[in-house]
Design a protein around this motif. Structure first.
Motif, PDB file in Angstrom:
ATOM      1  N   ARG A  86     101.617  48.045  21.934  1.00 39.43           N
ATOM      2  CA  ARG A  86     103.005  47.748  22.278  1.00 39.43           C
ATOM      3  C   ARG A  86     103.744  47.259  21.038  1.00 39.43           C
ATOM      4  O   ARG A  86     103.231  46.429  20.288  1.00 39.43           O
ATOM      5  CB  ARG A  86     103.085  46.684  23.378  1.00 39.43           C
ATOM      6  N   LEU A  87     104.943  47.760  20.847  1.00 39.51           N
ATOM      7  CA  LEU A  87     105.731  47.353  19.685  1.00 39.51           C
ATOM      8  C   LEU A  87     106.149  45.887  19.758  1.00 39.51           C
ATOM      9  O   LEU A  87     106.239  45.200  18.742  1.00 39.51           O
ATOM     10  CB  LEU A  87     106.974  48.240  19.569  1.00 39.51           C
ATOM     11  N   LYS A  88     106.418  45.412  20.979  1.00 39.55           N
ATOM     12  CA  LYS A  88     106.948  44.046  21.104  1.00 39.55           C
ATOM     13  C   LYS A  88     105.903  42.981  20.764  1.00 39.55           C
ATOM     14  O   LYS A  88     106.254  41.822  20.537  1.00 39.55           O
ATOM     15  CB  LYS A  88     107.492  43.814  22.511  1.00 39.55           C
ATOM     16  N   ILE A  90     121.537  39.931  33.862  1.00 42.18           N
ATOM     17  CA  ILE A  90     121.061  39.020  32.820  1.00 42.18           C
ATOM     18  C   ILE A  90     121.367  39.639  31.460  1.00 42.18           C
ATOM     19  O   ILE A  90     120.956  40.774  31.191  1.00 42.18           O
ATOM     20  CB  ILE A  90     119.540  38.791  32.935  1.00 42.18           C
ATOM     21  N   PRO A  91     122.098  38.950  30.589  1.00 41.33           N
ATOM     22  CA  PRO A  91     122.368  39.499  29.258  1.00 41.33           C
ATOM     23  C   PRO A  91     121.139  39.393  28.356  1.00 41.33           C
ATOM     24  O   PRO A  91     120.347  38.455  28.464  1.00 41.33           O
ATOM     25  CB  PRO A  91     123.508  38.621  28.740  1.00 41.33           C
ATOM     26  N   TYR A  92     120.972  40.373  27.462  1.00 41.87           N
ATOM     27  CA  TYR A  92     119.907  40.307  26.467  1.00 41.87           C
ATOM     28  C   TYR A  92     120.375  41.013  25.203  1.00 41.87           C
ATOM     29  O   TYR A  92     121.262  41.878  25.237  1.00 41.87           O
ATOM     30  CB  TYR A  92     118.607  40.913  26.992  1.00 41.87           C
ATOM     31  N   THR A  93     119.776  40.643  24.088  1.00 40.25           N
ATOM     32  CA  THR A  93     120.226  41.126  22.784  1.00 40.25           C
ATOM     33  C   THR A  93     119.296  42.217  22.267  1.00 40.25           C
ATOM     34  O   THR A  93     118.068  42.096  22.343  1.00 40.25           O
ATOM     35  CB  THR A  93     120.266  39.973  21.775  1.00 40.25           C
ATOM     36  N   THR A  94     119.891  43.285  21.761  1.00 39.94           N
ATOM     37  CA  THR A  94     119.139  44.367  21.120  1.00 39.94           C
ATOM     38  C   THR A  94     119.711  44.591  19.725  1.00 39.94           C
ATOM     39  O   THR A  94     120.702  43.971  19.341  1.00 39.94           O
ATOM     40  CB  THR A  94     119.242  45.676  21.932  1.00 39.94           C
ATOM     41  N   THR A  95     119.095  45.487  18.983  1.00 41.53           N
ATOM     42  CA  THR A  95     119.594  45.788  17.636  1.00 41.53           C
ATOM     43  C   THR A  95     120.978  46.421  17.669  1.00 41.53           C
ATOM     44  O   THR A  95     121.714  46.387  16.688  1.00 41.53           O
ATOM     45  CB  THR A  95     118.627  46.751  16.911  1.00 41.53           C
ATOM     46  N   SER A  96     121.331  47.022  18.821  1.00 44.48           N
ATOM     47  CA  SER A  96     122.650  47.658  18.936  1.00 44.48           C
ATOM     48  C   SER A  96     123.687  46.763  19.605  1.00 44.48           C
ATOM     49  O   SER A  96     124.798  47.191  19.887  1.00 44.48           O
ATOM     50  CB  SER A  96     122.526  48.968  19.724  1.00 44.48           C
ATOM     51  N   ARG A 156     108.591  49.184  14.098  1.00 53.82           N
ATOM     52  CA  ARG A 156     109.644  48.743  15.005  1.00 53.82           C
ATOM     53  C   ARG A 156     110.959  49.452  14.687  1.00 53.82           C
ATOM     54  O   ARG A 156     111.708  49.847  15.573  1.00 53.82           O
ATOM     55  CB  ARG A 156     109.819  47.231  14.939  1.00 53.82           C
ATOM     56  N   ALA A 157     111.250  49.594  13.388  1.00 53.91           N
ATOM     57  CA  ALA A 157     112.499  50.255  12.984  1.00 53.91           C
ATOM     58  C   ALA A 157     112.501  51.720  13.411  1.00 53.91           C
ATOM     59  O   ALA A 157     113.536  52.259  13.815  1.00 53.91           O
ATOM     60  CB  ALA A 157     112.679  50.135  11.468  1.00 53.91           C
ATOM     61  N   ARG A 158     111.325  52.356  13.344  1.00 54.57           N
ATOM     62  CA  ARG A 158     111.220  53.767  13.740  1.00 54.57           C
ATOM     63  C   ARG A 158     111.056  53.935  15.251  1.00 54.57           C
ATOM     64  O   ARG A 158     111.130  55.047  15.763  1.00 54.57           O
ATOM     65  CB  ARG A 158     110.025  54.415  13.025  1.00 54.57           C
ATOM     66  N   ARG A 159     110.813  52.804  15.935  1.00 56.68           N
ATOM     67  CA  ARG A 159     110.591  52.822  17.389  1.00 56.68           C
ATOM     68  C   ARG A 159     109.461  53.768  17.771  1.00 56.68           C
ATOM     69  O   ARG A 159     109.545  54.570  18.687  1.00 56.68           O
ATOM     70  CB  ARG A 159     111.877  53.208  18.139  1.00 56.68           C
ATOM     71  N   ARG A 160     108.377  53.679  17.015  1.00 60.90           N
ATOM     72  CA  ARG A 160     107.195  54.496  17.271  1.00 60.90           C
ATOM     73  C   ARG A 160     105.954  53.619  17.268  1.00 60.90           C
ATOM     74  O   ARG A 160     105.824  52.714  16.439  1.00 60.90           O
ATOM     75  CB  ARG A 160     107.045  55.578  16.197  1.00 60.90           C
ATOM     76  N   LYS A 161     105.053  53.933  18.169  1.00 62.60           N
ATOM     77  CA  LYS A 161     103.779  53.211  18.227  1.00 62.60           C
ATOM     78  C   LYS A 161     102.714  53.904  17.392  1.00 62.60           C
ATOM     79  O   LYS A 161     101.533  53.604  17.502  1.00 62.60           O
ATOM     80  CB  LYS A 161     103.324  53.076  19.680  1.00 62.60           C
ATOM     81  N   THR A 162     103.140  54.854  16.568  1.00 58.26           N
ATOM     82  CA  THR A 162     102.218  55.567  15.687  1.00 58.26           C
ATOM     83  C   THR A 162     102.778  55.574  14.269  1.00 58.26           C
ATOM     84  O   THR A 162     103.992  55.565  14.064  1.00 58.26           O
ATOM     85  CB  THR A 162     102.013  57.023  16.154  1.00 58.26           C
ATOM     86  N   ASN A 207     105.344  40.476  11.768  1.00 53.98           N
ATOM     87  CA  ASN A 207     106.450  40.694  10.813  1.00 53.98           C
ATOM     88  C   ASN A 207     105.951  41.236   9.479  1.00 53.98           C
ATOM     89  O   ASN A 207     106.615  41.079   8.452  1.00 53.98           O
ATOM     90  CB  ASN A 207     107.222  39.385  10.607  1.00 53.98           C
ATOM     91  N   ARG A 208     104.777  41.864   9.481  1.00 55.03           N
ATOM     92  CA  ARG A 208     104.291  42.479   8.249  1.00 55.03           C
ATOM     93  C   ARG A 208     105.076  43.765   7.963  1.00 55.03           C
ATOM     94  O   ARG A 208     105.719  44.308   8.850  1.00 55.03           O
ATOM     95  CB  ARG A 208     102.796  42.756   8.371  1.00 55.03           C
ATOM     96  N   ASP A 209     104.959  44.258   6.741  1.00 50.95           N
ATOM     97  CA  ASP A 209     105.790  45.392   6.309  1.00 50.95           C
ATOM     98  C   ASP A 209     105.624  46.593   7.236  1.00 50.95           C
ATOM     99  O   ASP A 209     106.610  47.192   7.671  1.00 50.95           O
ATOM    100  CB  ASP A 209     105.424  45.791   4.867  1.00 50.95           C
ATOM    101  N   TRP A 210     104.380  46.963   7.484  1.00 55.07           N
ATOM    102  CA  TRP A 210     104.150  48.161   8.289  1.00 55.07           C
ATOM    103  C   TRP A 210     104.561  47.950   9.747  1.00 55.07           C
ATOM    104  O   TRP A 210     104.959  48.896  10.431  1.00 55.07           O
ATOM    105  CB  TRP A 210     102.683  48.589   8.194  1.00 55.07           C
ATOM    106  N   GLU A 211     104.512  46.698  10.223  1.00 61.30           N
ATOM    107  CA  GLU A 211     104.943  46.406  11.588  1.00 61.30           C
ATOM    108  C   GLU A 211     106.457  46.516  11.707  1.00 61.30           C
ATOM    109  O   GLU A 211     106.988  47.056  12.695  1.00 61.30           O
ATOM    110  CB  GLU A 211     104.462  45.016  12.000  1.00 61.30           C
ATOM    111  N   ARG A 212     107.173  46.015  10.695  1.00 66.88           N
ATOM    112  CA  ARG A 212     108.633  46.150  10.695  1.00 66.88           C
ATOM    113  C   ARG A 212     109.039  47.624  10.630  1.00 66.88           C
ATOM    114  O   ARG A 212     110.002  48.051  11.267  1.00 66.88           O
ATOM    115  CB  ARG A 212     109.242  45.373   9.518  1.00 66.88           C
ATOM    116  N   LEU A 213     108.286  48.412   9.867  1.00 68.61           N
ATOM    117  CA  LEU A 213     108.577  49.839   9.748  1.00 68.61           C
ATOM    118  C   LEU A 213     108.411  50.545  11.097  1.00 68.61           C
ATOM    119  O   LEU A 213     109.263  51.359  11.495  1.00 68.61           O
ATOM    120  CB  LEU A 213     107.649  50.471   8.705  1.00 68.61           C
TER     121      LEU A 213
END
Length: 606
Positions: free
Chosen positions: A572-574, A502-508, A586-592, A578-584
């Motif tokens: 969970r990140l997912k 099954i294909p799926y889309t990621t940031t990469s 997700r971009a850092r791929r950290r739950k902290t 879409n708030r600023d700190w939530e986007r940050l």
């Protein structure tokens, strides 16, 4: 302050001296670096976002919060909160298991205590104990059994009634006092044991058992049951008799072996004068004697002058292998029962503690264990036929285990015809329909891999392919329901080069979630560990990234420096918006996220 790893190693250096008693342990609880290490150890566990009775979670961890804990320990005002009791269903049973949820601050202190206790007691635990120990698992226990249970004649399957709930607190403390002479530390252990629990907003005292769900419960259980390990070691010394490979010879085997030798010598003398037919007849005669000989072991299987006791334990599950008579096995079972009752105040279940013949199946750690009675032969490296299969240990996947997994997942239904014939039909799983298609495939993959990885050591590990087949078509049915299509169309649409993906889309970019296709071969390769005198500390030597981020003093959101930071956690990140700190995050791929006080209040909407 001393580095926690160096402190733990220093404690472990004296562990093997039975006369050494540890003093001034309690002062280690004043070391904030210990709490940073403990925080690093426990922060990623899912239960840390579940509030305890104090309403707090691991979210909001800071150096100030750690400082408050240390001050409470210094003035001895620290008192663990009662655990919040909940109930979880037992697998394949209508019964429920009680589980305690401690407060996060208590989890932190318990993790520090656990590390200290582990450094003291881990070096003296017996090699036959495998539960809740560094670099040990169910597989290490089964691996040792596979090697050392060869030739076992009787199994004793051990089962202790409500083991963890029945531990006597005084026996636990007495076992700890054998090595620790610090009354402040002992008093803290009493506080943990007597903390109690809350159920339906009502407080309950704890009079027996280890704190359910706590970080110290596993190490306390091993300290308690190490007394059983020591008893079994002494029992083995008394029971074992005779030297290895020095059993009495088996007379029928010797008689037939001698007869085959005489026959060969007799024909060798006149071989040159024999006809072709006589030679074939002579060869058949010698082979016939050798075939008859291989029906018997070369040495007596029941030699009263040769006995062995073999014992292995994983948590509260244990098994004993006896090379001896059934009377010997019954006697050992009786002695273990008396020891558990009188010394450890535990009750052995008569219904579940069985004495089983070695050629039958005993259940241990979810595997069926038996001793092969196969008289088949194969050639060794010198070309000599030998009975290489008789007496060896065989591990099997119990059929009901993988069937119960399918039932638990609701992945199939059984259709019964009028003639009594049954047909298993894979069905869609409604609880997965709303997931993304790649998540559905990933969920099935994880469940198949999970079962296979656990049973990969089994001689019949390939039977997991039957489980995987039902799961595969259940997956197709789930996707078909999601897309309101048919199984045939789903298979045709997503199969490429014989692989379902099954294909799926990621940031990469676009990736493919491929359905499991690695097979189910037996894999009993021994686990490889690095050579290290103190392997239990290797996992603590990783960089303490959380502590470094807290101590850096720079807010990871607004970049303000020089302020006290607080760590914000999410489940969970997912699930984030879409708030600023939530986007940050997700971009850092950290739950902290380590943030200043102002940013933390913004995140919490205060």
């Amino acid at each position: 302050m001393r580095d926690p790893v160096n402190v733990l190693k220093a404690l472990a250096e004296n562990a093997n001296d039975p006369t050494y008693r540890y003093k001034r342990l309690y002062r280690n609880l004043y070391n904030s670096d210990f709490y940073h290490q403990a925080y690093q150890n426990i922060y990623a566990k899912q239960g840390n976002m579940t509030p305890g009775t104090d309403g707090k979670t691991i979210d909001g961890m800071s150096n100030k919060r750690i400082g408050r804990i240390i001050e409470a320990l210094k003035d001895h005002s620290y008192q663990p909160n009662p655990a919040r009791r909940t109930y979880i269903e037992k697998q394949n049973s209508n019964k429920k298991r009680p589980l305690g949820i401690p407060s996060t601050d208590d989890k932190l202190v318990q993790e520090v205590v656990r590390m200290i206790l582990e450094s003291i007691f881990e070096p003296i635990f017996h090699n036959n104990s495998h539960g809740f120990r560094p670099e040990r698992s169910c597989h290490t226990a089964l691996s040792q059994i596979g090697v050392n249970f060869t030739g076992v004649k009787w199994f004793i399957e051990g089962d202790i009634k409500a083991c963890f709930d029945s531990f006597d607190h005084h026996i636990i403390i007495d076992a700890i006092r054998k090595r620790i002479a610090d009354e402040n530390f002992i008093a803290l252990m009493w506080k943990f044991l007597k903390a109690g629990y809350m159920e339906q907003w009502k407080y309950h005292n704890t009079y027996t058992g280890t704190p359910q769900g706590s970080g110290v419960s596993p190490i306390l259980a091993n300290i308690y049951l190490n007394e059983l390990d020591q008893f079994m070691s002494e029992l083995k010394t008394e029971f074992d008799r005779g030297e290895t490979n020095k059993r009495k010879v088996n007379k029928p085997y010797c008689r037939l072996s001698s007869e085959a030798g005489r026959c060969r010598r007799r024909y060798r003398i006149k071989w040159g004068s024999m006809s072709k037919g006589e030679r074939k007849s002579a060869i058949r005669e010698v082979k016939g004697i050798n075939t008859e000989k291989r029906k018997y072991p070369c040495r007596q299987e029941y030699d009263p002058d040769f006995k062995r006791l073999l014992y292995y334990r994983y948590a509260d599950d244990w098994i004993v292998g006896i090379i001896g008579s059934k009377e010997d096995a019954e006697d050992i079972k009786s002695q273990v029962k008396d020891f558990l009752s009188t010394r450890l105040k535990l009750e052995l279940s008569d219904e579940k503690t069985k004495v089983t013949h070695g050629n039958e199946k005993a259940r241990f750690l979810g595997y069926d264990i038996t001793i092969s009675a196969d008289n088949g032969v194969k050639k060794d490296k010198n070309g000599v036929l030998k009975k290489s299969y008789r007496g060896v240990v065989k591990l099997y996947v119990p059929k009901e285990k993988w069937i119960s997994k399918l039932t638990e997942k609701k992945a199939f239904k059984i259709k019964t015809y009028e003639n009594g014939e049954e047909k298993w039909k894979p069905i869609a799983r409604g609880d997965l329909v709303n997931l993304r298609p790649d998540e559905i495939v990933g969920k099935y993959n994880s469940e198949i891999r999970g079962l296979y990885n656990f049973y990969r050591m089994a001689d019949n590990a390939t039977v997991i392919s039957k489980f995987a087949y039902i799961m595969e078509y259940s997956m197709y049915a789930t996707l078909a329901r999601k897309y309101k299509s048919s199984i045939k169309k789903i298979i045709h649409k997503y199969t490429r080069d014989g692989k379902f993906m099954i294909p799926y889309t990621t940031t990469s970019g676009i990736k493919q979630q491929v359905f499991y296709n690695q097979g189910f071969r037996k894999d009993d390769k021994p686990l490889k560990y690095d050579v290290d005198a103190l392997p239990q500390f290797r996992r603590y030597e990783k960089p303490k990234t959380l502590a470094a981020r807290l101590n850096k003093g720079i807010c990871e959101w607004c970049k303000t420096s020089g302020e006290e930071l607080t760590m914000h956690h999410v489940r969970r990140l997912k699930d984030m918006g879409n708030r600023d700190w939530e986007r940050l995050m997700r971009a850092r791929r950290r739950k902290t996220l380590a943030v200043c006080a102002m940013c933390y209040r913004k995140i919490k909407g205060q």
